[in-house]
Design an enzyme around this catalytic site. Structure first.
Site, PDB file in Angstrom:
ATOM      1  N   ARG A 174       0.755  -1.233  -0.049  1.00  0.00           N
ATOM      2  CA  ARG A 174       0.079   0.002  -0.120  1.00  0.00           C
ATOM      3  C   ARG A 174       0.705   1.028   0.267  1.00  0.00           C
ATOM      4  NH1 ARG A 174      -4.662  -2.005   4.141  1.00  0.00           N
ATOM      5  NH2 ARG A 174      -5.309  -3.501   2.891  1.00  0.00           N
ATOM      6  N   ASP A 196     -14.257  -5.768   3.030  1.00  0.00           N
ATOM      7  CA  ASP A 196     -14.106  -6.715   3.900  1.00  0.00           C
ATOM      8  C   ASP A 196     -14.350  -6.495   5.614  1.00  0.00           C
ATOM      9  OD1 ASP A 196     -11.904  -5.209   4.173  1.00  0.00           O
ATOM     10  OD2 ASP A 196     -10.430  -6.914   3.807  1.00  0.00           O
ATOM     11  N   THR A 230      -1.920  -9.990  13.916  1.00  0.00           N
ATOM     12  CA  THR A 230      -2.799  -9.265  13.185  1.00  0.00           C
ATOM     13  C   THR A 230      -2.609  -9.663  11.728  1.00  0.00           C
ATOM     14  OG1 THR A 230      -2.592  -7.496  14.973  1.00  0.00           O
ATOM     15  CG2 THR A 230      -3.074  -6.793  12.730  1.00  0.00           C
ATOM     16  N   GLU A 271     -11.264  -9.935  14.090  1.00  0.00           N
ATOM     17  CA  GLU A 271     -10.158  -8.937  14.482  1.00  0.00           C
ATOM     18  C   GLU A 271     -11.110  -7.743  15.131  1.00  0.00           C
ATOM     19  OE1 GLU A 271      -6.445  -8.983  12.371  1.00  0.00           O
ATOM     20  OE2 GLU A 271      -7.777  -8.818  10.560  1.00  0.00           O
ATOM     21  N   SER A 296     -10.277  -4.873  14.469  1.00  0.00           N
ATOM     22  CA  SER A 296     -10.267  -3.959  13.435  1.00  0.00           C
ATOM     23  C   SER A 296     -11.714  -3.894  12.641  1.00  0.00           C
ATOM     24  CB  SER A 296      -9.036  -3.888  12.665  1.00  0.00           C
ATOM     25  OG  SER A 296      -8.833  -5.234  12.154  1.00  0.00           O
ATOM     26  N   LYS A 305     -11.857 -11.641   5.507  1.00  0.00           N
ATOM     27  CA  LYS A 305     -13.029 -11.358   6.229  1.00  0.00           C
ATOM     28  C   LYS A 305     -14.062 -10.837   5.457  1.00  0.00           C
ATOM     29  CE  LYS A 305     -10.506  -7.027   7.510  1.00  0.00           C
ATOM     30  NZ  LYS A 305      -9.159  -7.232   7.101  1.00  0.00           N
TER      31      LYS A 305
HETATM   32  C1  VG1 Z   1      -4.935  -3.315  10.111  1.00  0.00           C
HETATM   33  C2  VG1 Z   1      -5.753  -4.004  11.111  1.00  0.00           C
HETATM   34  C3  VG1 Z   1      -5.756  -5.528  11.018  1.00  0.00           C
HETATM   35  C4  VG1 Z   1      -6.320  -5.682   9.286  1.00  0.00           C
HETATM   36  C5  VG1 Z   1      -5.553  -5.141   8.469  1.00  0.00           C
HETATM   37  C6  VG1 Z   1      -6.187  -5.243   7.068  1.00  0.00           C
HETATM   38  O1  VG1 Z   1      -3.451  -3.944   9.971  1.00  0.00           O
HETATM   39  O2  VG1 Z   1      -5.229  -3.584  12.423  1.00  0.00           O
HETATM   40  O3  VG1 Z   1      -6.165  -6.205  11.795  1.00  0.00           O
HETATM   41  O4  VG1 Z   1      -6.200  -7.246   9.216  1.00  0.00           O
HETATM   42  O5  VG1 Z   1      -5.553  -3.541   8.851  1.00  0.00           O
HETATM   43  O6  VG1 Z   1      -7.475  -4.941   6.922  1.00  0.00           O
HETATM   44  P1  VG1 Z   1      -2.250  -2.905  10.852  1.00  0.00           P
HETATM   45  O7  VG1 Z   1      -0.931  -3.740  10.329  1.00  0.00           O
HETATM   46  O8  VG1 Z   1      -2.521  -1.703  10.074  1.00  0.00           O
HETATM   47  O9  VG1 Z   1      -2.814  -2.832  12.183  1.00  0.00           O
HETATM   48  V1  VG1 Z   1      -8.129  -4.445   5.659  1.00  0.00           V
HETATM   49  O10 VG1 Z   1      -9.682  -3.860   5.896  1.00  0.00           O
HETATM   50  O11 VG1 Z   1      -6.868  -3.044   5.301  1.00  0.00           O
HETATM   51  O12 VG1 Z   1      -7.746  -5.566   4.310  1.00  0.00           O
HETATM   52 CO    CO Z   2     -10.396  -3.850   4.044  1.00  0.00          CO
END
Ligand code: VG1
Ligand code: CO
Length: 556
Positions: free
Chosen positions: A22, A284, A348, A367, A369, A380
């Protein structure tokens, strides 16, 4: 078609994070940046590799998606991929893509999304590789992708005219097949097989005053919501809003939480909506929110697990086991215990659930989040979670009419106790400051551990502390340094880790959890209940000292 090999120069930093690569759109737009990453991804594909493979391609429709898809088509052809299955106009929600990979027995998929991050020319884009089980590539594959990006001196393409992504159908050019498919059909079909749509419809008919509002936040779920909530479940069109996917999500964060989904929160409060829900950019994530009743995601997955027996899919397959990511509250652990099910705690990121599901040991997981899901796919699934809640409400109401979100939550607390949970995010912190804070924490739990254990802060005494390490019970792979955990003698805990999805600077995530079996506390405000613990977390981490931040960017 003749294959051309183009000379290129490797780019630094093409390392996939928690959920793919990203970066800002402008970074992906640099010469050959996207081509290099796709070449490295195809090179890293698990055996038998890219040649003669079938891949699913699609995403949340954000800015730069269609350009990226044209690049993918040419590079895939150049690497001997035999077939691409592409969502119409490049649109596939992340769960729909996972489903298609599984259903069509593809070798993998390339998902174009930066999830809940804003889109548009000055915002984010992302590319994620999923493997043949439909789930995000495991670390062994993402590490290999990164290794290939570091030595990517050449990529292969076939020069071909731009492909029209808007026409459903199959076209074959010199043995290379491109199939454009409806973005929604297969996914809608899947949900109809999982849930009791008749029961939900009947519930809406019997309760015409039960107001539902779904907010697509201009992400990818709009067309899915229209099909499922309006066409299949018979809700009125005014029950869905912001359901036209826009390349810049209308200029806001397509992130379903109380801060960014204010378009939903306001209408729920103003119009006394019984059941509000939202999803993120790629579909998701989910938030469940009724008037005066916010469901924290850690509770949401626990409630779904506790009521799983009303969902036809689980009636058929049984519930094999439960799981959560480490920072997620232990509410679901209590459900597992009561039901005698196995429970897993993984790092995570959804990729860690896949092996357990493939091995038949995990059915429902989540999760904190805003991610909830099951083994129906390997991502998800926002709309799945929302329909799961509707199915549960409909089923419970057959026996006890008048039960809504709040009643379901309170009943859950009566049985299991309440796990108060909150997350504080500090976004775009200077990486150096964030790293220093982590060093400080690692010192406390490492060299300084003997002093730290047993120490008292306010009302909390440190019982255990570590940096979470996970050993996958299926393949034995080990993931280290997944977040600092500090557990107190009363069972409360704080977790601190750095985000792996940000595109600028560092994001510090601070998670706090406190368990209560005190009935008089069940309706307390989360922030009030957690205040003493948050103060202690800030004191121990010296977060403000290291970062200069007095307040988090977002509280969820
Ligand atoms: C975040 C969340 C995590 C989730 C990831 C992708 O990651 O905390 O739980 O799986 O985003 O979600 P991080 O490393 O920034 O904490 V999504 O909806 O971006 O695919
Ligand atoms: Co997402």
């Amino acid at each position: 078609m003749p294959v051309k090999s183009i000379t290129t120069t490797p780019y630094d930093g093409q390392k996939p994070g928690t959920s793919g690569l990203r970066k800002r759109v402008k970074i992906f737009q640099q010469e050959n940046y996207t081509q290099n990453f796709i070449q490295a991804t195809l090179d890293a594909m698990p055996s038998p590799g890219a040649k003669e493979s079938t891949l699913v391609v699609g995403g949340d429709g954000r800015y730069f998606s269609t350009e990226a898809i044209q690049i993918i088509i040419r590079v895939a052809a150049g690497n001997g991929v035999s077939k691409l299955i592409i969502g119409k106009n490049g649109i596939l929600s992340t769960p729909a893509a996972s489903n298609l990979i599984r259903k069509r027995k593809a070798n993998g998929g390339i998902l174009l999304t930066a999830s809940h991050n804003p889109g548009g020319p000055d915002n984010d884009f992302g590319i994620k590789y999923n493997v043949s089980n439909g789930g995000p590539a495991p670390e062994s594959v993402t590490n290999l992708i990164y290794e290939y990006t570091k030595k990517c001196n050449q990529y292969h393409i076939c020069d071909m005219p731009e492909i029209d992504l808007s026409k459903i159908g199959v076209q074959t050019i010199d043995g290379f097949t491109i199939e454009i498919v409806d973005s929604v059909n297969d996914y809608a079909q899947l949900l109809k097989e999982i849930f009791n749509f008749e029961q939900i419809k009947q519930f809406f008919k019997n309760n015409p005053n039960f107001k539902v509002l779904f907010d697509g936040l201009h992400g990818v779920t709009g067309p899915y919501a229209e099909r499922i909530f309006v066409e299949e479940l018979g809700l009125s069109r005014s029950s869905i809003q912001n359901c036209t996917p826009l390349p810049d999500f209308g200029g806001s964060h397509p992130d379903p939480n109380l801060t960014y989904a204010h378009s939903l929160v306001e209408r729920v409060e103003r119009e006394n909506v019984n059941f509000g829900a939202a999803s993120d950019g790629d579909g998701d994530r989910n938030m469940i929110y009724g008037k005066n009743a916010f469901v924290t995601p850690s509770d949401s997955v626990a409630v779904i697990a506790a009521h799983a027996e009303v969902i036809p899919y689980f009636q058929k397959s049984g519930v094999k086991g439960l799981a959560r990511s480490m920072p997620t509250s232990a509410a679901i652990d209590l459900v597992a215990k009561k039901k005698g099910l196995e429970i897993f705690e993984v790092p995570t990121g959804w990729k860690f659930f896949g092996n357990l599901m493939d091995a038949g040991r995990l059915s429902i997981c989540g999760e904190e989040s805003f991610g909830t899901g099951s083994d129906h796919i390997r991502e998800k699934d926002g709309v799945w979670a929302i329909v799961a809640w509707l199915n549960i409400i409909a089923a419970v109401n057959e026996k006890r009419p008048g039960v809504g979100i709040k009643e379901i939550l309170l009943e859950h607390y009566q049985i299991y106790g309440r796990n108060f949970f909150s997350r504080y995010d500090y976004e775009e912190v200077e990486s150096e400051c964030a790293n220093k804070m982590v060093e400080h924490l690692r010192h406390l739990i490492g060299v300084g551990k003997d002093d730290f254990i047993g120490k008292t802060f306010g009302q909390f005494t440190v019982k255990e502390a570590d940096d979470f390490e996970y050993c996958d019970p299926i393949d034995g792979s080990v993931s280290k340094n997944q977040g600092v955990r500090i557990i107190f003698t009363d069972g409360s805990r704080i977790v601190i880790r750095l985000s792996g999805t940000g595109s600028q600077g560092a994001t510090i995530r601070l998670y706090v959890e406190k368990y209560s079996q005190n009935v008089s506390e069940y309706e307390s405000d989360t922030q009030e209940a957690l205040k003493p613990l948050i103060d202690v977390a800030l004191q121990i981490s010296k977060l403000q000292e290291f970062t200069g931040r007095a307040k988090p960017t977002v509280i969820t």
